[in-house]
Design an enzyme around this catalytic site. Sequence first.
Site, PDB file in Angstrom:
ATOM      1  N   CYS A 204     -11.960  22.121  28.197  1.00  0.00           N
ATOM      2  CA  CYS A 204     -10.699  22.035  27.449  1.00  0.00           C
ATOM      3  C   CYS A 204     -10.212  20.585  27.329  1.00  0.00           C
ATOM      4  O   CYS A 204      -9.665  20.194  26.305  1.00  0.00           O
ATOM      5  CB  CYS A 204      -9.590  22.821  28.147  1.00  0.00           C
ATOM      6  SG  CYS A 204     -10.088  24.386  28.835  1.00  0.00           S
ATOM      7  N   ASP A 205     -10.381  19.801  28.392  1.00  0.00           N
ATOM      8  CA  ASP A 205      -9.638  18.536  28.488  1.00  0.00           C
ATOM      9  C   ASP A 205     -10.480  17.262  28.479  1.00  0.00           C
ATOM     10  O   ASP A 205      -9.923  16.163  28.476  1.00  0.00           O
ATOM     11  CB  ASP A 205      -8.780  18.538  29.774  1.00  0.00           C
ATOM     12  CG  ASP A 205      -7.724  19.625  29.732  1.00  0.00           C
ATOM     13  OD1 ASP A 205      -7.332  20.011  28.614  1.00  0.00           O
ATOM     14  OD2 ASP A 205      -7.315  20.091  30.809  1.00  0.00           O
TER      15      ASP A 205
ATOM     16  N   CYS B  77     -10.235  22.474  33.825  1.00  0.00           N
ATOM     17  CA  CYS B  77     -11.091  22.869  32.708  1.00  0.00           C
ATOM     18  C   CYS B  77     -11.598  21.643  31.948  1.00  0.00           C
ATOM     19  O   CYS B  77     -10.918  21.140  31.049  1.00  0.00           O
ATOM     20  CB  CYS B  77     -10.341  23.810  31.766  1.00  0.00           C
ATOM     21  SG  CYS B  77     -11.341  24.301  30.360  1.00  0.00           S
TER      22      CYS B  77
END
Length: 310
Positions: free
Chosen positions: A139-140, A136
């Site tokens: 997300c990261d 992701c």
Amino acid sequence: MKDTQVEKLVIIGSGPAGLTAAIYTARGNLNPLVVAGREAGGQLMLTTDVDDFPGFPEGIGGPELMMRMRQQAERFDTRFVAEDVLSVDFRQKPFTIKTETQEIKADSVIIATGASAMWLGLSSEQRLRGKGVSACAVCDALFFKGKNVIVVGGGDAAMREAQHLSKHCKSVTLVHRRDSLRAQPALQDLVKSKPNVKFIWDSIVEEVLGEEKVTGVKLKNVKTSEMTTLDIEGVFVAIGHKPNTGFLKGQLELDEKGYIIVRDETQTSVQGVFFAGDVADKRYKQAVTAAGMGTKAALDVEEYLENLKG
Ligand code: NAP
């Protein structure tokens, strides 16, 4: 909720399919209960820019699109449970849906639990998940600011990951097992126009290197068998998805990959249990098609419950 109460309809899942089914059935006076999951909203919650959902000419963020769909469902009094389903019993009616804290009875069910990211299946990949291995970028990406990373895959998801990472990382190398991409041309062009995105063709990841965190990858060229090592700090895997149907095993007919077997339009192998979205869709997997299937399931449930009344 009293133990004896039987819901007319329980919708399991809260992505575009589940929420569209909720909007339609709520407007149809079925008073649906959505078991939304702990991570409500589905895959669009992990998507930055959605440019292909009709009605948003400037594009819209995935989480905002899901928030709007949810607000629309709530406007017609849809109720939500923020828990995962642990198990179901579809062998007798009313059906039973067990969550972490509740046992819900229902006359009809729509399964709209979608699909989750797949992994390469390497032990080094599993060991370093969360330590440089991710599925992701949204997300990261910020953990990899100014660093060198790879994205594995050649589909739309891989392009989106590469596009997002290119904004934060020093370099993004897309590693694909063939020499042509599966992704739609517009996304390919977008990624190819980024000066800090490179491509390595005909190659697979043999091993993710690093002890405490990722320090590199060992790549194999599948045409020449040549092995190379690339020094990078992040590995983003974007190689497709598998349906979230583990809790349905033994209750519904599933195919060898876990997708729900379609009996008739949105009908599963159990009468009164319907499906919508990626949980049964190996081919289209778009937010729009999921929403469309949510509509079809909603209309089919309405007809099913009408016929039950006789
Ligand atoms: P996908 O289209 O199935 O692509 C998966 C990619 O990963 C393929 O290029 C495949 O290679 C590669 N792959 C599969 N298994 C692999 C393995 N074990 N090792 C190395 N590579 C592997 O999946 P997706 O990209 O997740 O997209 C899924 C669906 O969501 C699609 O319908 C897509 O259109 C949609 N989507 C749309 C957007 C958008 O912005 N419109 C964004 C994300 C996803 P091969 O090409 O050789 O098979």
